[in-house]
Design a protein around this motif. Structure first.
Motif: not given
Length: 303
Positions: A254-279
């Motif tokens: 694969l070849e990047p197209v205009l990588p210096d002109q177009l960079a898309i930020p993609i945040p990575v979030w790790l999410v859980t519920h309150r059971e993280l404290h107890t499990s």
């Protein structure tokens, strides 16, 4: 409160610990082979002795308060010490078992989760994992999953979120397509190219417009709401599309197209519920995902 200065009745402490881990008095009573009224009296006696409220009721479940969570680490330490003594005497080893459900996008599930799950199998073979592949936001509060890997920050206060890192996306195409259609020299040149959409073409066009790219319906010759299908369409030389660096790296041609002109930020979030404290099993999987998916630059925060 200085918990170290408190003298615990182990029966009361064990009743508290079981209630936290099982989520209700009835379930804790079954685990400890006691009647529910007996266990309830033990928890109430512990609250009275300590002078704090240890639980709040949420629906049919009991959720530990801030004081309860603070006490939990101390009581769990007592419980683990007691377990180690018992296991040592019987020659057994402690096992962490149970199911954990992870939801993530198709690309991340296919290309980034497998090596993490391989390591998890080696370190905690008693944990079984179900991967729910979805590009939609799953509702952890309804227990559709235990852990979610998302690209947007959750907005509910009951969820626990950790921002791991920011990935980057670019436009990519196969050299064969670019040889045939021409390599764009400017963002404006993209309006003359075939673009492979990700399901919602209007939304993608609106998103790219913020970067100075003008696209219309005629540009979107193909579209798929599955990232792996989009990748395969790009591999077949059918057009240009937006891909994360991690996904694009699986196809070296694969070849990047205009990588210096177009960079898309993609945040990575790790999410859980309150059971993280107890499990323990959820905590183990959460921590391994955090360690292998991104640098440890952000503390766990209530979102």
């Amino acid at each position: 409160m200085n918990w170290a200065a408190v003298t615990f009745d182990w029966n009361q402490a064990r009743a508290f610990l079981a209630t936290v881990e099982e989520g209700s008095l009835s379930a804790a009573a079954r685990v400890l082979k006691q009647t529910q009224p007996t266990l309830s009296r033990q928890v109430a006696a512990l609250e009275q002795d300590l002078g704090v409220t240890l639980f709040e009721r949420v629906g049919r479940s009991l959720v530990p308060t801030a004081s309860g969570l603070e006490l939990l680490d101390h009581v769990r330490g007592m419980g683990e010490a007691a377990t180690r003594v018992s296991l040592s005497a019987s020659g057994q080893s402690q096992a962490i078992e149970g199911r954990v459900t992870i939801t993530a996008s198709d690309g991340l599930s296919a290309f980034q989760l497998p090596p993490i799950l391989k390591r998890l199998r080696a370190e905690a073979p008693g944990i079984t994992v179900e991967v729910v592949v979805s590009n939609e936001i799953r509702d952890l509060r309804l227990r559709e999953a235990d852990i979610a890997i998302r690209h947007v920050q959750p907005d509910h206060p009951d969820l626990i979120a950790k921002r791991l890192r920011d990935s980057i996306g670019h436009l990519y195409a196969m050299p064969a397509y670019l040889d045939r259609a021409g390599r764009p020299a400017t963002l404006a040149d993209l309006s003359d190219h075939d673009v492979i959409g990700h399901g919602d073409n209007a939304r993608m066009a609106e998103f790219l417009a913020d970067f100075g790219v003008t696209l219309t319906d005629r540009n979107f010759t193909l579209s798929a709401d599955n990232g792996l299908v989009v990748l395969e369409l790009v591999k077949q030389g059918l057009g240009i599309s937006a891909l994360s660096r991690e996904m694009a790296a699986t196809v070296p041609a694969l070849e990047p197209v205009l990588p210096d002109q177009l960079a898309i930020p993609i945040p990575v979030w790790l999410v859980t519920h309150r059971e993280l404290h107890t499990s323990r099993r959820i905590r183990i999987v959460f921590d391994l995902l955090a360690a292998m998916l991104g640098p440890q630059t952000s503390p766990i925060t209530q979102s």
